[in-house]
Design a protein around this motif. Structure first.
Motif, PDB file in Angstrom:
ATOM      1  N   UNK A   1      32.002  45.579   0.618  1.00  0.00           N
ATOM      2  CA  UNK A   1      32.971  43.989   0.660  1.00  0.00           C
ATOM      3  C   UNK A   1      34.078  44.049  -0.376  1.00  0.00           C
ATOM      4  N   UNK A   2      34.110  45.235  -0.751  1.00  0.00           N
ATOM      5  CA  UNK A   2      35.513  44.703  -1.528  1.00  0.00           C
ATOM      6  C   UNK A   2      36.342  45.090  -0.742  1.00  0.00           C
ATOM      7  N   UNK A   3      36.654  46.095   0.253  1.00  0.00           N
ATOM      8  CA  UNK A   3      37.034  46.504   0.647  1.00  0.00           C
ATOM      9  C   UNK A   3      37.680  45.510   2.250  1.00  0.00           C
ATOM     10  N   UNK A   4      36.827  44.920   2.609  1.00  0.00           N
ATOM     11  CA  UNK A   4      36.771  43.974   3.494  1.00  0.00           C
ATOM     12  C   UNK A   4      37.445  42.688   3.145  1.00  0.00           C
ATOM     13  N   UNK A   5      36.993  41.994   1.983  1.00  0.00           N
ATOM     14  CA  UNK A   5      37.351  40.935   1.230  1.00  0.00           C
ATOM     15  C   UNK A   5      39.338  41.554   1.154  1.00  0.00           C
ATOM     16  N   UNK A   6      39.190  42.558   0.920  1.00  0.00           N
ATOM     17  CA  UNK A   6      40.729  42.824   0.692  1.00  0.00           C
ATOM     18  C   UNK A   6      41.956  42.947   1.952  1.00  0.00           C
ATOM     19  N   UNK A   7      40.742  43.424   3.056  1.00  0.00           N
ATOM     20  CA  UNK A   7      41.530  43.370   4.495  1.00  0.00           C
ATOM     21  C   UNK A   7      42.173  41.292   4.818  1.00  0.00           C
ATOM     22  N   UNK A   8      41.122  41.147   4.728  1.00  0.00           N
ATOM     23  CA  UNK A   8      40.911  39.486   5.142  1.00  0.00           C
ATOM     24  C   UNK A   8      41.902  39.164   4.008  1.00  0.00           C
ATOM     25  N   UNK A   9      42.188  39.430   2.593  1.00  0.00           N
ATOM     26  CA  UNK A   9      43.258  38.940   2.062  1.00  0.00           C
ATOM     27  C   UNK A   9      44.534  38.843   2.322  1.00  0.00           C
ATOM     28  N   UNK A  10      44.791  40.340   2.967  1.00  0.00           N
ATOM     29  CA  UNK A  10      46.141  40.712   2.805  1.00  0.00           C
ATOM     30  C   UNK A  10      46.610  40.663   4.739  1.00  0.00           C
ATOM     31  N   UNK A  11      45.858  40.403   5.591  1.00  0.00           N
ATOM     32  CA  UNK A  11      46.485  39.805   6.532  1.00  0.00           C
ATOM     33  C   UNK A  11      46.830  38.150   7.181  1.00  0.00           C
ATOM     34  N   UNK A  12      45.518  37.543   6.011  1.00  0.00           N
ATOM     35  CA  UNK A  12      45.424  36.122   6.180  1.00  0.00           C
ATOM     36  C   UNK A  12      46.170  34.942   5.283  1.00  0.00           C
ATOM     37  N   UNK A  13      47.108  34.871   4.906  1.00  0.00           N
ATOM     38  CA  UNK A  13      47.870  33.611   3.707  1.00  0.00           C
ATOM     39  C   UNK A  13      47.128  33.054   3.845  1.00  0.00           C
ATOM     40  N   UNK A  14      45.985  32.075   4.817  1.00  0.00           N
ATOM     41  CA  UNK A  14      45.614  31.044   4.275  1.00  0.00           C
ATOM     42  C   UNK A  14      44.153  31.260   3.534  1.00  0.00           C
ATOM     43  N   UNK A  15      43.211  32.251   3.338  1.00  0.00           N
ATOM     44  CA  UNK A  15      42.730  33.223   2.369  1.00  0.00           C
ATOM     45  C   UNK A  15      43.249  33.433   1.670  1.00  0.00           C
ATOM     46  N   UNK A  16      44.590  34.496   1.133  1.00  0.00           N
ATOM     47  CA  UNK A  16      45.148  34.255  -0.145  1.00  0.00           C
ATOM     48  C   UNK A  16      45.448  32.807  -0.589  1.00  0.00           C
ATOM     49  N   UNK A  17      45.585  32.150  -0.158  1.00  0.00           N
ATOM     50  CA  UNK A  17      46.019  31.511  -1.264  1.00  0.00           C
ATOM     51  C   UNK A  17      44.869  29.771  -1.306  1.00  0.00           C
TER      52      UNK A  17
END
Length: 296
Positions: free
Chosen positions: A105-121
């Motif tokens: 779960x953590x690995x999936x979340x980290x991938x999405x946050x690293x690649x998508x600006x709006x998820x990070x934001x």
């Protein structure tokens, strides 16, 4: 990835519209959104975040780490499956894979946050149901926006328009023009308030100083690439930023917002331009540990 931000922020955005529709209400024939009890105009947080996403996508097109998750014509599960493919996991067997890897779960979340600006934001709920549950987790974003509200009540106007282009051949035999309607706000100055949590940036998405600088630029320019017949003249007039010298903050957000005022100046009975207002910040009463910056 850069280090997450370490300071809490609050901010106030003032933007205006002239002879346009800042945010149509589909439940009211696309009339500008209005609080029926007070007559104040409203613009949703979803509308504002869409403008920010569009700006980032435009200026960062093709750059790694600045893709947009919530966008037109791109199914969410297609982006979710990219995270699974990157980690070598079968998206249709994700539930079984998570039983084998407690950190998936953590690995999936980290991938999405690293690649998508709006998820990070802004964060995201990354769960879709295609051939079972495709779940990349739920992320609470560090940047949150409230609804924008007009400084004064607005009076939307319904304008009748005509067009010479007829829809069908049968209609063309009966008439030469067709009638239509559109709504406008003659003038309105709107205020929106936002929050940025350094604590969530550190614990959840990794929202960095570079991301923050891009956010300020996106807010200041969010209408510049969004002009249309309905929103022809909209502009961000002022961005007021409160920066705390700590991660958890030095003062309640509402006390900082109360320092910002937009008042009518002169003898104008009905405001029709930004010059009819004066925006002030009572910086003399800023709490200790908080600084204020004005942009725009």
């Amino acid at each position: 990835m850069s280090e997450p931000i370490r300071n809490r922020y609050e901010f106030v955005i003032f933007f205006d519209v002239e002879n346009g529709n800042p945010n149509g209400d589909p439940d009211a024939g696309n009339m500008p959104r209005v609080d029926p009890e007070t007559g104040y105009g409203l613009v949703t947080d979803v509308c504002l975040k869409r403008k920010i996403r569009n700006y980032v996508e435009t200026v960062k097109e093709g750059e790694s780490g600045y893709r947009i998750y919530i966008k037109d014509n791109v199914p969410l599960n297609a982006s979710d499956k990219e995270a699974c493919a990157y980690l070598g996991v079968d998206a249709d067997k994700l539930k079984e894979a998570k039983k084998k890897d407690e950190h998936l779960d953590e690995k999936l979340r980290d991938f999405m946050c690293a690649n998508f600006y709006d998820i990070r934001t802004f964060g995201a709920v990354m769960t879709t149901f295609v051939k079972g549950a495709l779940n990349c987790g739920q992320v609470r974003g560090p940047v949150q926006l409230g609804f924008a509200r007009s400084v004064d009540p607005i009076l939307p106007q319904e304008i009748t328009i005509t067009r010479s282009a007829i829809t069908t051949e049968a209609d063309a035999e009966k008439k030469g023009i067709e009638m239509g309607r559109k709504y406008i706000v003659p003038y309105g100055l709107y205020r929106a308030e936002g929050y940025i949590s350094a604590n969530l940036a550190r614990k959840s998405t990794g929202f960095s100083q570079a991301d923050l600088d891009l956010l300020w630029s996106a807010i200041l320019n969010m209408f510049e690439n969004d002009h249309s017949a309905a929103r022809g003249k909209m502009a961000v007039r002022r961005l007021i930023i409160f920066k705390h010298d700590s991660e958890l903050g030095c003062a309640p957000a509402h006390k900082l917002f109360e320092l910002v005022r937009a008042q009518r100046c002169g003898d104008t009975a009905v405001p029709r331009s930004f010059s009819d207002y004066a925006i002030t910040v009572d910086e003399a009463h800023l709490p200790a540990g908080v600084t204020c910056t004005q942009m725009g």
